[in-house]
Scaffold this active site. Structure first.
Site, PDB file in Angstrom:
ATOM      1  N   HIS A  95      -1.724 -10.033  -1.578  1.00 52.99           N
ATOM      2  CA  HIS A  95      -1.162 -10.029  -0.220  1.00 52.99           C
ATOM      3  C   HIS A  95      -2.280 -10.024   0.818  1.00 52.99           C
ATOM      4  CE1 HIS A  95      -2.105  -5.808  -1.022  1.00 52.99           C
ATOM      5  NE2 HIS A  95      -2.118  -5.609   0.289  1.00 52.99           N
ATOM      6  N   ASP A  97      -2.910  -7.961   4.484  1.00 51.14           N
ATOM      7  CA  ASP A  97      -2.315  -6.844   5.223  1.00 51.14           C
ATOM      8  C   ASP A  97      -1.699  -7.315   6.544  1.00 51.14           C
ATOM      9  OD1 ASP A  97      -3.204  -5.104   3.238  1.00 51.14           O
ATOM     10  OD2 ASP A  97      -5.091  -4.684   4.285  1.00 51.14           O
ATOM     11  N   HIS A 250      -5.844  -9.908  -1.136  1.00 49.65           N
ATOM     12  CA  HIS A 250      -6.407  -8.903  -2.039  1.00 49.65           C
ATOM     13  C   HIS A 250      -5.271  -8.290  -2.848  1.00 49.65           C
ATOM     14  CE1 HIS A 250      -5.284  -6.674   1.589  1.00 49.65           C
ATOM     15  NE2 HIS A 250      -5.081  -5.622   0.801  1.00 49.65           N
ATOM     16  N   ARG A 265      -8.011   3.817   4.236  1.00 48.93           N
ATOM     17  CA  ARG A 265      -8.015   2.471   4.843  1.00 48.93           C
ATOM     18  C   ARG A 265      -7.804   2.547   6.342  1.00 48.93           C
ATOM     19  NH1 ARG A 265      -3.578  -1.976   3.348  1.00 48.93           N
ATOM     20  NH2 ARG A 265      -2.887  -1.718   5.503  1.00 48.93           N
TER      21      ARG A 265
HETATM   22  C1  SIN Z   1      -4.520  -2.360  -0.129  1.00 53.01           C
HETATM   23  O1  SIN Z   1      -3.696  -3.208  -0.416  1.00 53.01           O
HETATM   24  O2  SIN Z   1      -4.937  -2.207   1.005  1.00 53.01           O
HETATM   25  C2  SIN Z   1      -5.046  -1.461  -1.228  1.00 53.01           C
HETATM   26  C3  SIN Z   1      -6.215  -2.029  -1.911  1.00 53.01           C
HETATM   27  C4  SIN Z   1      -6.743  -1.090  -2.954  1.00 53.01           C
HETATM   28  O3  SIN Z   1      -6.248   0.024  -3.076  1.00 53.01           O
HETATM   29  O4  SIN Z   1      -7.653  -1.477  -3.665  1.00 53.01           O
END
Ligand code: SIN
Length: 276
Positions: A95, A97, A250, A265
């Site tokens: 996806h 973000d 990612h 994050r």
């Molecule tokens: C995310 O999708 O922001 C999480 C990525 C992760 O936990 O590696």
């Protein structure tokens, strides 16, 4: 600052700097590397939450995720948490973000706080390189399309997370929504054309039948998900990644059952997207 390609077609490793104490010149260099590579990896960072926040605010303005819990001390830092008793992880499928927002997020800065002994990599895909490598016919087919991006099927009342052991730590069920974006955008900093659809949030092409959309979307996704456009980052204590949501996908691997993983994050706000 040393910027080295991380894999043949995806990301770069940045060394010789500390994100917590960047000079203005280093910040300028970092902006250029970010525009060029789309995802940057850092090792051995001394980067407590207050410095994470400070760096994010120097780079751009923060947009708070509607669904994730924030840390108790820093409401602008979201927790990406999986307890050792949980089976489901956050972001386990490809996806970008916040692509479901009218103005999708520019970037995300992820910091490792608790890591499993093995596993838990984050994988990335380069959507500018993937676009460049599409056949002329496919480029022509998608040139003027728009696509609908949503979060309802994930975070909504009947979304995939609601029936998992993640549900309790997610909020915002009533704040779901969607947005439409051009399928090919021009990246605001690099000027490159980028394929802006992703498996997590893109529902269908505007004005197309759902099944017809699926066929073409699946073809595009299979094209992106090839070794020449993707890479996998193995987290170590002190690792940080910083990715551009307008030109990368990612996903977090969920291959560490029985172990805990906690990441912090911060998401940075973007600007309106322009068709490519
Ligand atoms: C995310 O999708 O922001 C999480 C990525 C992760 O936990 O590696």
């Amino acid at each position: 600052m040393i910027v080295t390609p991380y894999s043949a077609g995806c990301g770069a490793l940045v060394s010789g700097i500390q994100l917590a104490t960047l000079s203005d010149n280093e910040l300028t260099e970092l902006r250029a590397a970010f525009a060029e590579h789309g995802v940057l990896f850092f090792r051995d960072q001394d980067f407590p939450p207050a410095q994470h926040l400070e760096f994010a605010e120097r780079f751009g303005s923060i947009v708070v995720n509607k669904f994730f819990k924030a840390t108790s001390e820093f409401p602008k830092i979201a927790e990406v948490r999986k307890e050792k008793t949980q089976q489901t992880n956050i972001g386990g499928g490809w996806h970008s973000d916040h692509s479901y927002d009218d103005i999708p997020a520019m970037g995300s800065i992820l910091v490792a706080r608790t890591l499993p002994a093995t596993g838990g990599d984050t994988q990335f895909a380069n959507l500018a390189a993937a676009y460049d490598a599409l056949s002329p016919l496919l480029k022509k087919r998608i040139a003027n399309l728009r696509a609908v991006h949503s979060n309802e099927h994930i975070y909504g009342e009947n979304g995939v997370y609601r029936h998992t052991d993640l549900a309790e730590q997610l909020g915002g069920m009533d704040r779901v929504g969607d947005a439409t974006h051009p399928v090919v955008i021009t990246h605001p900093e690099s000027g490159r054309k980028v394929l802006f659809v992703n498996p997590g949030h893109t529902i269908q092409f505007e004005g197309w039948e759902f099944t017809e959309s699926r066929t073409l979307l699946d073809e595009l996704y299979a094209h992106v998900n090839q070794p020449q456009f993707t890479c996998s980052f193995n987290w170590l204590p002190g690792s940080v990644t910083f990715w551009d949501n307008r030109c990368t996908w990612h996903q977090a691997k969920n291959d560490y059952q029985g172990q805990a993983r906690l990441m912090h994050r911060i998401t940075l706000a973007g600007s309106a997207l322009t068709a490519g």
